[in-house]
Design a protein around this motif. Sequence first.
Motif, mmCIF file in Angstrom:
data_model
loop_
_atom_site.group_PDB
_atom_site.id
_atom_site.type_symbol
_atom_site.label_atom_id
_atom_site.label_comp_id
_atom_site.label_asym_id
_atom_site.label_seq_id
_atom_site.Cartn_x
_atom_site.Cartn_y
_atom_site.Cartn_z
ATOM 1 N N GLY A 48 -10.311 -6.411 4.115
ATOM 2 C CA GLY A 48 -11.418 -6.261 3.173
ATOM 3 C C GLY A 48 -11.559 -7.518 2.342
ATOM 4 O O GLY A 48 -10.686 -7.827 1.523
ATOM 5 N N LEU A 49 -12.643 -8.264 2.558
ATOM 6 C CA LEU A 49 -12.879 -9.534 1.868
ATOM 7 C C LEU A 49 -14.073 -9.364 0.934
ATOM 8 O O LEU A 49 -15.208 -9.203 1.397
ATOM 9 N N GLY A 50 -13.835 -9.378 -0.368
ATOM 10 C CA GLY A 50 -14.953 -9.236 -1.290
ATOM 11 C C GLY A 50 -14.560 -8.577 -2.585
ATOM 12 O O GLY A 50 -13.388 -8.582 -2.986
ATOM 13 N N GLY A 51 -15.546 -7.980 -3.244
ATOM 14 C CA GLY A 51 -15.324 -7.322 -4.516
ATOM 15 C C GLY A 51 -14.799 -5.908 -4.346
ATOM 16 O O GLY A 51 -14.429 -5.475 -3.247
ATOM 17 N N ASP A 93 -12.891 -1.063 -1.530
ATOM 18 C CA ASP A 93 -12.919 0.405 -1.458
ATOM 19 C C ASP A 93 -13.358 0.871 -0.068
ATOM 20 O O ASP A 93 -12.773 1.783 0.521
ATOM 21 N N LEU A 94 -14.426 0.250 0.432
ATOM 22 C CA LEU A 94 -14.939 0.608 1.759
ATOM 23 C C LEU A 94 -13.927 0.282 2.841
ATOM 24 O O LEU A 94 -13.668 1.102 3.734
ATOM 25 N N ALA A 95 -13.354 -0.913 2.797
ATOM 26 C CA ALA A 95 -12.392 -1.325 3.822
ATOM 27 C C ALA A 95 -11.207 -0.371 3.868
ATOM 28 O O ALA A 95 -10.738 0.024 4.949
ATOM 29 N N GLY A 96 -10.715 0.005 2.692
ATOM 30 C CA GLY A 96 -9.602 0.942 2.653
ATOM 31 C C GLY A 96 -9.967 2.299 3.217
ATOM 32 O O GLY A 96 -9.176 2.929 3.938
ATOM 33 N N PHE A 97 -11.182 2.758 2.909
ATOM 34 C CA PHE A 97 -11.633 4.063 3.404
ATOM 35 C C PHE A 97 -11.795 4.046 4.918
ATOM 36 O O PHE A 97 -11.368 4.983 5.611
ATOM 37 N N VAL A 98 -12.396 2.996 5.448
ATOM 38 C CA VAL A 98 -12.573 2.894 6.900
ATOM 39 C C VAL A 98 -11.207 2.826 7.589
ATOM 40 O O VAL A 98 -10.983 3.479 8.620
ATOM 41 N N ALA A 99 -10.287 2.070 7.017
ATOM 42 C CA ALA A 99 -8.943 1.979 7.596
ATOM 43 C C ALA A 99 -8.222 3.325 7.538
ATOM 44 O O ALA A 99 -7.511 3.704 8.469
ATOM 45 N N ALA A 123 -11.827 -6.576 -8.604
ATOM 46 C CA ALA A 123 -11.085 -6.173 -7.412
ATOM 47 C C ALA A 123 -9.624 -6.593 -7.498
ATOM 48 O O ALA A 123 -8.728 -5.858 -7.068
ATOM 49 N N MET A 124 -9.353 -7.776 -8.055
ATOM 50 C CA MET A 124 -7.977 -8.258 -8.134
ATOM 51 C C MET A 124 -7.103 -7.371 -9.006
ATOM 52 O O MET A 124 -5.957 -7.067 -8.654
ATOM 53 N N VAL A 125 -7.629 -6.961 -10.155
ATOM 54 C CA VAL A 125 -6.791 -6.231 -11.109
ATOM 55 C C VAL A 125 -6.875 -4.724 -10.938
ATOM 56 O O VAL A 125 -6.104 -3.983 -11.551
ATOM 57 N N ASP A 126 -7.827 -4.247 -10.103
ATOM 58 C CA ASP A 126 -7.992 -2.810 -10.019
ATOM 59 C C ASP A 126 -8.217 -2.332 -8.585
ATOM 60 O O ASP A 126 -7.331 -1.768 -7.958
ATOM 61 N N ALA A 127 -9.409 -2.551 -8.044
ATOM 62 C CA ALA A 127 -9.817 -1.867 -6.810
ATOM 63 C C ALA A 127 -8.926 -2.168 -5.616
ATOM 64 O O ALA A 127 -8.645 -1.281 -4.799
ATOM 65 N N ALA A 128 -8.478 -3.411 -5.472
ATOM 66 C CA ALA A 128 -7.738 -3.799 -4.269
ATOM 67 C C ALA A 128 -6.276 -3.370 -4.298
ATOM 68 O O ALA A 128 -5.597 -3.388 -3.280
ATOM 69 N N VAL A 129 -5.792 -2.993 -5.471
ATOM 70 C CA VAL A 129 -4.379 -2.655 -5.640
ATOM 71 C C VAL A 129 -4.244 -1.148 -5.856
ATOM 72 O O VAL A 129 -4.961 -0.573 -6.666
ATOM 73 N N GLY A 130 -3.356 -0.514 -5.138
ATOM 74 C CA GLY A 130 -3.064 0.870 -5.449
ATOM 75 C C GLY A 130 -3.403 1.874 -4.382
ATOM 76 O O GLY A 130 -2.949 3.023 -4.434
ATOM 77 N N GLY A 131 -4.227 1.510 -3.404
ATOM 78 C CA GLY A 131 -4.463 2.398 -2.285
ATOM 79 C C GLY A 131 -5.502 3.469 -2.474
ATOM 80 O O GLY A 131 -5.648 4.339 -1.612
ATOM 81 N N LYS A 132 -6.262 3.447 -3.571
ATOM 82 C CA LYS A 132 -7.384 4.375 -3.691
ATOM 83 C C LYS A 132 -8.544 3.831 -2.878
ATOM 84 O O LYS A 132 -8.929 2.672 -3.025
ATOM 85 N N THR A 133 -9.106 4.656 -2.031
ATOM 86 C CA THR A 133 -10.252 4.239 -1.233
ATOM 87 C C THR A 133 -11.364 5.260 -1.433
ATOM 88 O O THR A 133 -11.101 6.401 -1.819
ATOM 89 N N GLY A 134 -12.601 4.868 -1.167
ATOM 90 C CA GLY A 134 -13.641 5.869 -1.330
ATOM 91 C C GLY A 134 -15.042 5.341 -1.118
ATOM 92 O O GLY A 134 -15.289 4.131 -1.118
ATOM 93 N N ILE A 135 -15.949 6.297 -0.935
ATOM 94 C CA ILE A 135 -17.379 6.003 -0.873
ATOM 95 C C ILE A 135 -18.101 6.955 -1.819
ATOM 96 O O ILE A 135 -17.542 7.953 -2.278
ATOM 97 N N SER A 159 -2.611 3.030 1.170
ATOM 98 C CA SER A 159 -2.152 1.764 0.598
ATOM 99 C C SER A 159 -2.329 0.602 1.562
ATOM 100 O O SER A 159 -2.126 0.752 2.771
ATOM 101 N N PRO A 160 -2.678 -0.571 1.033
ATOM 102 C CA PRO A 160 -2.770 -1.751 1.894
ATOM 103 C C PRO A 160 -1.388 -2.222 2.328
ATOM 104 O O PRO A 160 -0.373 -1.805 1.764
ATOM 105 N N ARG A 161 -1.361 -3.085 3.322
ATOM 106 C CA ARG A 161 -0.113 -3.715 3.738
ATOM 107 C C ARG A 161 0.147 -4.989 2.938
ATOM 108 O O ARG A 161 1.236 -5.575 3.036
ATOM 109 N N GLY A 162 -0.838 -5.396 2.168
ATOM 110 C CA GLY A 162 -0.689 -6.562 1.321
ATOM 111 C C GLY A 162 -2.008 -6.880 0.641
ATOM 112 O O GLY A 162 -3.072 -6.438 1.092
ATOM 113 N N VAL A 163 -1.927 -7.612 -0.458
ATOM 114 C CA VAL A 163 -3.109 -8.030 -1.205
ATOM 115 C C VAL A 163 -2.985 -9.515 -1.514
ATOM 116 O O VAL A 163 -1.936 -9.973 -2.004
ATOM 117 N N LEU A 164 -4.035 -10.263 -1.206
ATOM 118 C CA LEU A 164 -4.085 -11.703 -1.496
ATOM 119 C C LEU A 164 -5.113 -11.940 -2.593
ATOM 120 O O LEU A 164 -6.317 -11.891 -2.341
#
Length: 365
Positions: A99-102, A107-113, A131-143, A157-162
């Motif tokens: 998931g590359l973006g905001g 959220d979408l990338a996590g949900f699709v995965a 996204a850095m401080v909230d959406a990308a960290v923690g494994g909550k996904t949704g639409i 949960s993601p396998r990693g966050v950059l």
Amino acid sequence: MTRRITVTAEHTYDVLIGSSLLGELAPLLGGDVRRVLILAPHALATTAEAMREDLLAGGLEAYIAEVPDAEEAKTAQVAAFCWGVLGQADFTRSDAIVGLGGGATTDLAGFVAATWLRGIRVIQVPTTLLAMVDAAVGGKTGINTAEGKNLVGSFHSPRGVLADLSTLETLPRHDLVAGLAEVVKCGFIADPEILTLIENDPDGARTPGSAVLAELVERSVAVKASVVSQDLREASLREILNYGHTFGHAIEFTERFSWRHGAAVSVGMVYAAELARLAGRLSEDVVARHRAVLELLGLPTTYRGDRWPRLLEAMRRDKKTRGDMLRFVVLEDVARPTRLEGPDPTLLTAAYAEVAVDQASSIDL
């Protein structure tokens, strides 16, 4: 210098915070991955293509699915489009999504995965402060649905966050400022030093590349990592991360997502603070500090006064609601979050009066 913050969830993963981090993507994917789908909005097409070429050079099959920007990406129709791409490319359970973006993209990338083959790995590459401080960290996904925000989703949960801080240098100022609302939230619920840093240097907090902003990102991610590691599925503690979100999500829904998430949460925190004060939980000084810190950053602290019935209806659909009982995350003091369950309707209306004005304070945000 790259900072590594570890999150312990259904598996352990790292959030890397620094600059020029795209070279870290392949190691995070793992050696058994053969296919990678990059989800990205059009504005990041060049970055997505560079990422794809790096993956191809490393011997992987790499694809790009261009998705809409912001909340328009978080629909069942867009998710179905992504599932179609995965199916046509024969993605298996050992493959991955990036998931590359905001925040909406992650959220979408996590949900699709989470939903493809009942769960494949995802790497999040947030490019906005939010996204850095909230959406990308923690494994909550949704639409989103027509009935509300994030009502359909999963914990995955993601396998990693950059978190590459250099991407913030091209972020529109309004988006950067809006993202700071989630930073302020972390200060009020857990880390008062965040508030002090902003009060001492609000300009530095809003300046990409500054040492202040880098520290704010690190501290905010550390707060979220700590909470998520203790409560992945929001059974109890993790609800504190929703401070300001019940009222904030109601604003977003009422405004048909024309407000940025951070701006809505900013007003939502003031509403929650006023509600806690009226309920006898919080001092006037801490309420005033909410307004002072948020306004130092240029965030809104008021909302239009003619929307109460719509806001109340939206809040009743909030994920924290149980039956007909509204539940709010509130504070007893800085870094002392608690819950307020089933407040008297007169308190809800009175708190709204404290943030209501004839016109919203910042539609731009």
